[in-house]
Structures are given as C-alpha cells and as structure tokens.
Design an enzyme around this catalytic site. Structure first.
Site, PDB file in Angstrom:
ATOM      1  N   HIS A  85      10.830  46.047  62.470  1.00  0.00           N
ATOM      2  CA  HIS A  85      10.639  44.504  63.584  1.00  0.00           C
ATOM      3  C   HIS A  85      11.736  43.258  62.957  1.00  0.00           C
ATOM      4  O   HIS A  85      11.444  42.934  63.457  1.00  0.00           O
ATOM      5  CB  HIS A  85       9.858  43.768  63.203  1.00  0.00           C
ATOM      6  CG  HIS A  85       7.671  45.139  63.553  1.00  0.00           C
ATOM      7  ND1 HIS A  85       6.715  44.459  63.495  1.00  0.00           N
ATOM      8  CD2 HIS A  85       8.221  45.986  64.798  1.00  0.00           C
ATOM      9  CE1 HIS A  85       6.294  45.586  64.068  1.00  0.00           C
ATOM     10  NE2 HIS A  85       6.736  46.767  64.834  1.00  0.00           N
ATOM     11  N   ILE A  92      13.818  38.159  64.636  1.00  0.00           N
ATOM     12  CA  ILE A  92      12.378  38.912  63.502  1.00  0.00           C
ATOM     13  C   ILE A  92      11.653  38.579  64.901  1.00  0.00           C
ATOM     14  O   ILE A  92      11.892  37.930  65.623  1.00  0.00           O
ATOM     15  CB  ILE A  92      12.201  38.293  62.818  1.00  0.00           C
ATOM     16  CG1 ILE A  92      12.835  38.025  61.724  1.00  0.00           C
ATOM     17  CG2 ILE A  92      10.623  39.492  62.294  1.00  0.00           C
ATOM     18  CD1 ILE A  92      11.814  36.298  60.229  1.00  0.00           C
ATOM     19  N   CYS A  93      11.421  40.289  64.901  1.00  0.00           N
ATOM     20  CA  CYS A  93      10.029  40.621  65.925  1.00  0.00           C
ATOM     21  C   CYS A  93       8.704  40.181  65.783  1.00  0.00           C
ATOM     22  O   CYS A  93       8.864  40.869  65.038  1.00  0.00           O
ATOM     23  CB  CYS A  93      10.457  41.908  66.271  1.00  0.00           C
ATOM     24  SG  CYS A  93       8.998  42.147  68.112  1.00  0.00           S
ATOM     25  N   ALA A  94       8.122  39.051  65.566  1.00  0.00           N
ATOM     26  CA  ALA A  94       7.299  38.855  64.480  1.00  0.00           C
ATOM     27  C   ALA A  94       6.398  37.905  65.953  1.00  0.00           C
ATOM     28  O   ALA A  94       6.899  36.655  66.810  1.00  0.00           O
ATOM     29  CB  ALA A  94       6.830  38.317  63.533  1.00  0.00           C
TER      30      ALA A  94
END
Lengths: 153, 405
Positions: A85, A92-94
């Site tokens: 991620h 950041i893919c959060a």
C-alpha cells in the site's frame, strides 16, 4: 488569537515534547505548523527489521477537521518502505489518511497506525499499479482519490 | 528540541494538559477538553452515541462527514443535545485551574527539595517512593501532629486523606495558627493542602477569590449574588478598532430584514438560523441574506457563501451555550472577521511570485519533465488499485493549495 489548527498542533507538539513519541517513532523536526518530520521504524519481528523511514506530515489551515497529508520521504538516503500500500514515491494508500480520517486522530495516532501497517505486512512488494501511479501522481497525496482495498491497512 | 518564533509566541497563552506535572492532573485537565480542538469544551453538545464535542467543532465536522468523529456512528445536527452540566464543570475547572496548577507545581518543587532537606534533619527517613504517597503522608502529618514518625505510616487510603480535609472545616482551622506550623515544618509550603483562614479560595457560587475564613459570610451576604456576572465579563474584547471598521461597512448598507436589531447585544437572539442551500440562490438573494444578518458583502460569491456558512455555524453554536455564557452578536461578527483574516493569511503565500518561482523552480521543472514524459508514453495500464484517470491528477497538481469547504 492563533488559528485553531496552529493551537491544536501546538498542543500535540507539547504532548510529544513532554511525554515523548510512541516507541519506534522520533520527532525529527517541527519548526513550523506546516510540515513535520518523523523517523519511524518497526520494533520487534517484522519484514522491516533494522529499516528506518522518514515520514512527512503536512497540515493545512483546516486541520484537524481535514486530514494531514502524510507520506514517506524519498531522498538520496532513504526510500519508501516496500509495501503493497505504499508507492515508491512515498505516497500511502491508507484509509485513515483519506475518507476514514477523523478529527479526534492525532499525529502520533497516525504514526502508530502506519507502524502497525508495516508490522503486519506479509509480503514486501509494491502496489500493482505503482509505476503508473508514480508517473502521474500529484505532489500532495491528498489530491489522489485512492480506492481502499478490503484488506487491513 | 525544535522551536521557532511562532512557537514561542504561541506557547505563551496556550494551555494544555502537559502543564501539569502529574499524570492524574493531566487526565483531569484533558477530560475537560474537546477531542477535536483540544481546547476546553466551548458549548459542549452530546451526540446520540454519547460522545461530546464543542458545538462549533462538531458542526464544522459534520459539514464534511455525518459521523461521530470518535465512534463513526452516523449523526446529524438534530441529534445534538446540550450539556449544561459539563459546561458548568468546565467553567469551574477553568477558574480553579490556575490555583491547582500553582499548587501542584509548588508541591513538585517541595518534593524535589524534600529528600534533600529532610534527610539532613531525620536521617532515618527513607526517600519517598512516589509523589502521590508523599502528598498524602504530608497531609496526614500536618493535620494530626508534627510528629515526624507519623510520616512513616504506610499508605493511608485516599478516602481517609480526603475525609481529614473535610473534617478540618473552618472551625478547627482557626485554632491551628500558621505560625505554629511554620516552626514545626521546615519546608516552605505552608497551606498547600490545608486552607489557612486567610488563604484565598474561589467562591463556589460567584467564583470570586475570598479569604477562607470569610467564605461563609460571603456566600450568605449580598456580595456574592450581586457579583455573579462580574467574573464572566470575558465577552467584551477591547478590539473596538476592528469592530468600528466592520460597523462602518455595515453602516452603509441598509437593513432589509432587520430582524436582529441588536438591541442589547446579548439577549434577543434565540432562534437558530436555518441551513441554506446556496447553490440555488442568486447573487442578489445571497447578498440580502448577508445583509439580513448585518454581515459585510465584500468579496465574491464564494466568499459570501463561506462567510454566511461560517456565520450560521457560529451563531447556532453560540446558542448551545448556557445563556450567561453566550457572546453578543457584535463579538460573533468580530470572530467571523478574524476567521476570514486567518484564512486569507494562509492563502496569501503565493503572492510573491518571483520568490515562489525560485523556491519551487526544481519542483516546476520536475513536474514539467514528468508531464512531458506522460504525454510521450500514453498510459495503457489498467487501474486495479487506486485513483481516477491520470489526466485528472495532472490537473490537480496545478491546483492551488487553497482549502475548499
């Protein structure tokens, strides 16, 4: 009267200075209320043993109502962690940095979440669309509309 | 430790829980604070889920998301319930905070010097294991006798310690002259846990500082009730210059729907303002809307909407306070003005074009490079993981950082 975001950040900084950061996280610089830098490492058993990363927070005037822009710093000395991620440009893919952000979260809460996101990683690999994303990514990760996958982030 | 001017400036007047030396007091202080802004609750409201926030904070939040920030249960303005009990508690804590802060700091100092001074006097005494026990022991020692042996008694319970304080209500306190205890207690902390007849305490009713020995008379007397409003006069800001400026703007415009005639400024505002769907309003109607609230109509349509939206929020949040704590309309307008100024400052950054250009030259070049590369190799990948089309992102890169709400 200082703006609400500056006051809130001031309080968070006080808390960090007095009570310290969570384990594995260190404040590198917080010279203003726009950008803060932290170093972050995963303590204990993990795929990232011995690796230290640099995390950058950028705040806008609507913090904490709007989320901070958080990304790993990629420079000559450090790269972004290799994680499904996390893109190679540090984005950041959060979900908690996007749609799941809540104003009761704080800088150190975000650090801890990212730490556990690294700690729970099972395979060290880049996101599938890494190359395409990095080529076109905006400077500020908040301008990306990520689609959050079902798995734990 | 990182510092700069801004921080130095801000640290002067921004209180937060870490002001206190012990964890217990920090927790106490934190429990009176909104988890969104970190300030003491201002017009606290409870949501259906039971979580509590400043009215203005939660109103700002639900414009974006109709969820409780704590538990993510869905919520709406209609669910808000006032919390006057907490509001009162916060007011009381705000008044007693400086006193408690001072006491706890003095206590801290004393504990630091404690082992130092006392080990010389009574070498048998061991260093106290932690602050809390020391405080209790000390208190016990004081109220019972000056016998230093008492200090060794292990851990009197909380309830016992506090009951002793209650027991020593005004009458007995009279008997023990401070001078006597000063002789028996070498440390310089007379009257920290126990109230001396002449020590100042804040009246539980009016909040005014009164000598302990006079407090009963004060509460019964006419002094107390009459002065009720006195300590709360925090609503007047000596910022009349700014206000004049605004009222100048306001003076020019005629009042079309002068519903809120601002007679005595603080009363007469009772009804909440309804939400407006700005998109369907024409400029003229929007302008009238501002004028009806006696707000300036400077700026463009976007500014008007932002201004009116914020005004409705502030206005309604103000009504969530108990009546005595409400601000006047004039002060609300002042706050609105300050809010607009704050936003302007955060946007102005780009005005110095040349400096901006030099500062970000590297970035610009990189972006141009990247844009060229993108055009050269059109994207063919599918998008399983993230985001919309690449073109959108490129465009967004150029968009200025101004916040949109």
């Amino acid at each position: 009267m200082a703006s609400i975001s500056a006051r809130r950040l001031r309080k968070e900084l006080n808390e960090i200075n007095v009570e310290g950061c969570p384990a594995g996280i260190k404040l590198l610089s917080a010279d203003n209320f726009d950008t803060w830098l932290f170093s972050i490492e995963v303590l204990g058993e993990s795929l990232y043993q011995g690796e230290v990363f640099k995390l950058m927070f950028r705040f806008d005037a609507n913090y904490p109502i709007s989320a901070p822009a958080v990304q790993f710093v990629v420079d000559e000395t450090r790269g972004a962690p290799i994680h499904p991620h996390i893109y190679s440009n540090g984005h950041i893919c959060a979900s908690i940095l996007g749609t799941e952000w809540s104003p009761v979260l704080s800088v150190s809460a975000v650090c801890v979440t990212l730490q556990s996101m690294l700690a729970s990683c099972k395979v060290k690999e880049r996101p599938v669309d890494n190359d395409r994303y990095v080529r076109t990514a905006p400077d500020n990760p908040k301008k990306t509309r990520f689609q959050y996958d079902g798995d734990t982030v | 430790m990182p510092t700069n001017n801004l921080q130095a400036l801000l640290s002067a007047d921004i209180s937060d829980p870490t002001d206190f030396p012990t964890n217990e007091l920090r927790q106490l202080d934190a429990s009176f604070r909104c988890t969104i802004c970190g300030e003491f609750y201002d017009a606290p409201v409870i949501l259906a889920c039971g979580h509590c926030f400043c009215s203005l904070c939660i109103r700002e939040h639900i414009v974006r998301e109709t969820q409780c920030p704590n538990c993510r249960k869905s919520t709406a303005e209609a669910h808000f319930r006032l919390n006057p009990a907490l509001e009162e508690a916060v007011e009381a804590w705000k008044r007693s905070r400086p006193i408690v802060l001072q006491l706890s700091k003095e206590e801290q100092c004393r504990i630091e010097s404690y082992s130092h001074v006392d080990t010389q006097k009574t070498p048998t005494r061991t260093r106290p294991p932690n602050n809390n026990n020391t405080a209790k022991r000390k208190r016990r020692a004081r109220s019972e006798s000056s016998d230093s042996e008492i200090i060794h008694v292990a851990g009197p319970s909380n309830s016992k310690a506090s009951s002793e304080v209650v027991d020593s209500s005004p009458a007995p306190a009279y008997d023990r002259r401070p001078s006597k205890r000063r002789d028996t207690e070498p440390s310089s902390d007379i009257g920290e846990e126990e109230l001396e007849p002449d020590s100042l305490i804040s009246c539980p009713i009016c909040g005014r500082l009164v000598e302990y020995q006079l407090i009963n008379g004060h509460i019964d007397g006419p002094d107390c009730g009459n002065s009720k409003a006195a300590p709360k006069s925090n609503t007047q800001v000596p910022n009349s210059g700014a206000r004049n400026e605004w009222s100048k703007i306001l003076g020019k415009s005629s009042l079309k729907k002068g519903k809120n005639k601002e007679s005595s400024d603080s009363d007469g505002i009772m009804e909440r303002l309804p939400k407006v769907s700005y998109a369907v309003l024409k400029d003229k109607v929007l302008k009238d809307l501002l004028l009806s609230q006696r707000l300036p109509t400077t700026g463009d349509r976007f500014t008007w909407i932002a201004r009116h939206q914020r005004w409705v929020m502030m206005y309604n949040a103000n009504l969530d306070k108990s009546e005595g704590n409400r601000k006047g309309l004039a002060e609300l307008r002042n706050e609105l003005k300050r809010w607009e100024e704050d936003r302007k400052i955060s946007k102005r950054i780009v005005e110095d074009v040349i400096a901006h250009e030099t500062a970000y030259r590297a970035d610009f070049q990189r972006l141009v490079e990247e844009a060229r590369r993108t055009r050269a190799t059109p994207v063919t990948n599918s998008l399983p993981h993230a985001l919309q089309g690449p073109q959108d992102n490129c465009k967004q890169t150029i968009v200025d950082d101004s916040e949109e709400d």
